[in-house]
Every structure is written in structure tokens, then in C-alpha cells.
Design an enzyme around this catalytic site. Structure first.
Site, PDB file in Angstrom:
ATOM      1  N   ASP A 156       0.823  -1.207   0.000  1.00 38.32           N
ATOM      2  CA  ASP A 156       0.000   0.000   0.000  1.00 38.32           C
ATOM      3  C   ASP A 156       0.859   1.261   0.000  1.00 38.32           C
ATOM      4  OD1 ASP A 156      -1.997   1.886   0.352  1.00 38.32           O
ATOM      5  OD2 ASP A 156      -2.328   1.407   2.466  1.00 38.32           O
ATOM      6  N   SER A 159      -0.077   4.204   2.810  1.00 39.22           N
ATOM      7  CA  SER A 159       0.147   4.134   4.249  1.00 39.22           C
ATOM      8  C   SER A 159       1.594   3.695   4.475  1.00 39.22           C
ATOM      9  CB  SER A 159      -0.837   3.157   4.920  1.00 39.22           C
ATOM     10  OG  SER A 159      -0.597   1.822   4.493  1.00 39.22           O
ATOM     11  N   ASN A 161       2.758   1.799   7.647  1.00 40.70           N
ATOM     12  CA  ASN A 161       3.017   0.767   8.659  1.00 40.70           C
ATOM     13  C   ASN A 161       2.873  -0.644   8.103  1.00 40.70           C
ATOM     14  OD1 ASN A 161       1.924   3.252  10.341  1.00 40.70           O
ATOM     15  ND2 ASN A 161       3.124   1.979  11.736  1.00 40.70           N
ATOM     16  N   TRP A 163       1.585  -4.323   9.465  1.00 41.21           N
ATOM     17  CA  TRP A 163       0.953  -5.057  10.556  1.00 41.21           C
ATOM     18  C   TRP A 163       0.325  -6.335  10.029  1.00 41.21           C
ATOM     19  CZ3 TRP A 163      -4.152  -6.407  10.573  1.00 41.21           C
ATOM     20  CH2 TRP A 163      -5.043  -5.653   9.789  1.00 41.21           C
ATOM     21  N   TYR A 199     -10.492   2.225  12.485  1.00 44.09           N
ATOM     22  CA  TYR A 199     -10.971   1.933  11.143  1.00 44.09           C
ATOM     23  C   TYR A 199     -12.298   2.584  10.808  1.00 44.09           C
ATOM     24  CZ  TYR A 199      -7.452  -1.700  10.909  1.00 44.09           C
ATOM     25  OH  TYR A 199      -6.271  -2.373  10.883  1.00 44.09           O
ATOM     26  N   ASP A 339      -1.881   5.875  -5.257  1.00 44.49           N
ATOM     27  CA  ASP A 339      -2.112   4.968  -4.127  1.00 44.49           C
ATOM     28  C   ASP A 339      -2.501   3.567  -4.598  1.00 44.49           C
ATOM     29  OD1 ASP A 339      -2.731   3.736  -1.766  1.00 44.49           O
ATOM     30  OD2 ASP A 339      -4.342   5.096  -1.194  1.00 44.49           O
ATOM     31  N   THR A 342      -5.704   1.911  -2.899  1.00 46.57           N
ATOM     32  CA  THR A 342      -7.063   2.358  -3.232  1.00 46.57           C
ATOM     33  C   THR A 342      -7.367   1.910  -4.649  1.00 46.57           C
ATOM     34  OG1 THR A 342      -6.971   4.281  -1.766  1.00 46.57           O
ATOM     35  CG2 THR A 342      -8.569   4.361  -3.557  1.00 46.57           C
TER      36      THR A 342
END
Length: 446
Positions: A156, A159, A161, A163, A199, A339, A342
Site C-alpha cells: 500500500d 500508508s 506501517n 501489521w 478503522y 495509491d 485504493t
């Protein structure tokens, strides 16, 4: 689809220093000489020879080309270019629809694309609406720990991070996903830090830890990542991906966590400080993320470079937007984010209304598949170049039901009105994300 031949530059000793865009090159001796060698450029830009020069004498052309091919393959393995294949699967929206849950979900959790691009609120919180991944359908595999534990993630660029779900997660959403078990990794290092990501549909809370993250053949040491302990409502149960690997800038990373690609650069694991993305169309295979290099098979129509306007997301300035020959939006320039996380084109409210009007499509975006050929092109004018999407690109056809691949941003983000150039746009261009020079490269694919 592009063919996959190797295109390695062959240069003279006088030219070897002026091939900065290539991590390696063949060195042909001066006129009358019969030696051939290979130079490899390190991540710092220095050149070194690979092995010893080869005496080629009067070898037949076919034999010489075989030697070139062999050295090409060796060079690819040595110089820090790593291809991650992406698979295209069912989107979360389609999964929910098939299970009769979509309508109820959207009533309870209205889709708001703007929420993804709100700045981090505190050092330990970020706002990462899971609904923004409703239409995501490209996933890749990474591994964490020693021995490796595999996870499917979205790569992505919107963003920062990394996880994944963990064995500490007892939510229903985790029950059918792969879970990271730190006790089974000899290289895992725990912390006392927590992470909380809201979220809008619930929240992911968890802990932060460090471990080795393998992305293709790249082993990123001491990578910080989030281990979820709770995850949002039951809808996540239907997601095809386990977690998210962010490829944006450190400035928007939750908890100040260093992004994966930043560690790749600082640990000198990539030949160049860039990565590139190819997303296939429809049911085609072959999508990939290429870390550390540019595949010349996808740049035959040239690369158009666009400087970044901010080092947060992959944000650029657009000059204007036209539908057919009509100037419809972005009248005094505007900001756009490229992006991969998206799927659709996302527009500010006013621009969305004008585009829908000029396309002659109803406000819900539904359209007869028979009318696609009658629609005009949508063109994004960026840094002096025109990047055009034909109707076949911005209209999505799912099982004979057609709709525009365009979303209304809704309320402006805290950064102002934004455009999001998601997968609908990226599928038409091979996109290069150049961290070393803070720019985006776009190469037309068709």
C-alpha cells in the site's frame, strides 16, 4: 502483455560512468580489443567489476549472446533487484455481496475515502479506515520471523506501517487468517509499545515488535511491525489478505515506526532507492512490485517523471482534468496521491458531480455495458503531460454489471481537497516510486 526479454546495456569503457540508471552494464573493450567484462553499480553508486574479464576472441555471435545472457542472470541475482508477484483475487466488496452482507455493512459503515488521508492524531494512533480496502484485489506474500511465517498483504503506497494478525487476537476476524506467533521465531524482539489503528468500522489494537521480514529474497533485519490483538468487526473475516505493508513515507507512520522500504534502503538491500509497480488488467496474471529496479520491458514508451509535492504520501500536483475536450476540474491545479491501496479513482465532491454530469451517468455510477464505447476519455494533465484513461479503463465490468470506477471523496481531508489515483489509473501505467529523487515515474502501457 509485455514480453520478458533481458535488456542490459552494453557500453564502452569511456561510457561506463554515465549509466546511472542501470545497476549493472557490460563492458566491451576498446576497438581492436577482445575482452568483455561486467560492471555492477552498488547502492552507493560505486562501480566494481564482477569476476574477471572474459576473452571472447572470435567466438560466434550466438555463443557471445549466451555469455551475455548468463552474465545478465548472474547480475540480476547479485545487484539487489527483487520482484514480488501479486495475485488478483476477489475484493472485499464482492465477498460481502456474495454473502448478502454488503448492503447492511454499508448502512452501518458509510464509505468515506477521505478518512484514510487524515494525519496521524498522536504518536501512537493513526486513522486507517478498513473500508478504504473494500475494492482492493492485488495481494502479495511476505514472511516474518525465523523460521519464516507467511502472510498475504496489500502493498500500500497510501500508508506506512506494516501489521499482521497475531496469536494474541481473539476476534472472529482473526479466526480464518494466518496469525504470527512470536514464540516460534528465534529472531523476534518484543517491546512495551502498543499500537491502535481506528478503522471507522471498529479498531485494530495490538503491540509492536521487531523481527526479520522477508520480501521475496530480501531479508530486512530488525523491522518494526504491528501484531494485532483485536481487529474490526466480522466483515474482516471475508478479506483475502492478512495484513498491510505500507510503502509511503516515515512522516505518516503510526508510532514513528520505520517503514519496510526505508529499512531496505538503509540496510543497502536494494540496488536503487526506488520500487516499481505493474498491475495487470482484468483476469490477466503477471502483476508485480519490483524493489530496487525498473523493468525496461514496461517502459518502451518512455518514462514521464513528476516531482513530489509532499513527502508524506506519494503526492503530486495535477494541472487540470478534462473529460473529452472539456475542462471540468482542477481549475487552479490540485493535489493527487498515487495509491496502490485504493482501487478506484477518488475525486472531491464538486469534481465528481461535474464528471458524472459530463459523462451522462446517473449519480450511483451504474451504466449499461453496451454504452461504454460511447463515453469520452478522462485525461489527467500532470507536469506538462497528458495521462489519458479510456472508458474501458475507468468503467468496471463485474459479471456483466458495469459501473464507474470513480468514487466521491466526500468531505475534504485535513490536508485539503485531494484526488486519489488508485488502481483504475495505475493499471494503465507502469509506475515508478523513486525515493532517491522524490519523484514518480509514469510509463504508458498501451
Amino acid at each position: 502483455m509485455a514480453s520478458h526479454h533481458l535488456d542490459i546495456p552494453v557500453v564502452s569503457s569511456a561510457d561506463i560512468a554515465i549509466t546511472p540508471t542501470w545497476p549493472f552494464a557490460f563492458l566491451i573493450g576498446a576497438a581492436g580489443q577482445t575482452t568483455m567484462g561486467l560492471y555492477i553499480r552498488s547502492s552507493t553508486g560505486a562501480l566494481s567489476t564482477f569476476g574477471t574479464s572474459l576473452g571472447i576472441g572470435n567466438l560466434p555471435q550466438r555463443t557471445t549472446m549466451k555469455l551475455l545472457l548468463l552474465l545478465s542472470l548472474v547480475a540480476l541475482a547479485q545487484c539487489g533487484i527483487h520482484r514480488i508477484p501479486l495475485q488478483k483475487g476477489k475484493s472485499l466488496r464482492k465477498q460481502l455481496k456474495e454473502h448478502g452482507l454488503l448492503e447492511d455493512f454499508l448502512k452501518k459503515h458509510p464509505y468515506n475515502p477521505a478518512s484514510k488521508y487524515n494525519p496521524v492524531l498522536t504518536a501512537t494512533e493513526s486513522y486507517e479506515p478498513m473500508t478504504n480496502y473494500m475494492d482492493a484485489s492485488y495481494y502479495g506474500t511476505i514472511s516474518i520471523g525465523t523460521p519464516q511465517q507467511d502472510f498475504t498483504v496489500i502493498f500500500d503506497t497510501g500508508s506506512s506501517n506494516l501489521w499482521v494478525p497475531s496469536v494474541y487476537c481473539k476476534s472472529l476476524a482473526c479466526s480464518n487468517h494466518k496469525l504470527f506467533n512470536p514464540s516460534k521465531s528465534s529472531t523476534y524482539v518484543s517491546t512495551n509499545e502498543t499500537v491502535y489503528i481506528a478503522y471507522g468500522t471498529g479498531s485494530m489494537s495490538g503491540i509492536l515488535g521487531y523481527d526479520t521480514v522477508a520480501v521475496s529474497s530480501i531479508d530486512v533485519k530488525n523491522q518494526i511491525f504491528g501484531l494485532s490483538e483485536t481487529e474490526p468487526g466480522s466483515f474482516f473475516y471475508y478479506c483475502n489478505f492478512d495484513g498491510i505493508l505500507g510503502l509511503a513515507f516515515p512522516s505518516i507512520s503510526s508510532s514513528g515506526a520505520t517503514p519496510v522500504f526505508d529499512n531496505m534502503m538503509s540496510q543497502h538491500l536494494v540496488a536503487q532507492d526506488l520500487f516499481s509497480v505493474y498491475l495487470s488488467k482484468d483476469g490477466e496474471s503477471g502483476s508485480f512490485v519490483l524493489f530496487g529496479g525498473i523493468d525496461p520491458n514496461y517502459t518502451t514508451k518512455g518514462i514521464y517523471w513528476v516531482p513530489l509535492s509532499a513527502e508524506t504520501y506519494w503526492q503530486i500536483t495535477m494541472d487540470r482534468v478534462t473529460v473529452g475536450d472539456k475542462y471540468v476540474a482542477c481549475f487552479f491545479t490540485c493535489q493527487a496521491i498515487v495509491d496502490t491501496g485504493t482501487s478506484l479513482l477518488v475525486m472531491p465532491q464538486g469534481a465528481y458531480n461535474r464528471v458524472i454530469r459530463d459523462l451522462g451517468v446517473s449519480s450511483d455510477g451504474e451504466i449499461s455495458c453496451d454504452d461504454i464505447s460511447k463515453l469520452p476519455d478522462i485525461t489527467f494533465h500532470i507536469n506538462g503531460h497528458a495521462f489519458t484513461l479510456p472508458p474501458s479503463a475507468y468503467v468496471l465490468n463485474e459479471d456483466g454489471s458495469c459501473s464507474l470506477g470513480i468514487e466521491n471523496m466526500g468531505t475534504p481531508t485535513e490536508l485539503g481537497e485531494q484526488w486519489i489515483l488508485g488502481d483504475v489509473f495505475i493499471r494503465e501505467y507502469y509506475v515508478i516510486f523513486d525515493r532517491g529523487n522524490n519523484k514518480v515515474g509514469l510509463s504508458p502501457l498501451s
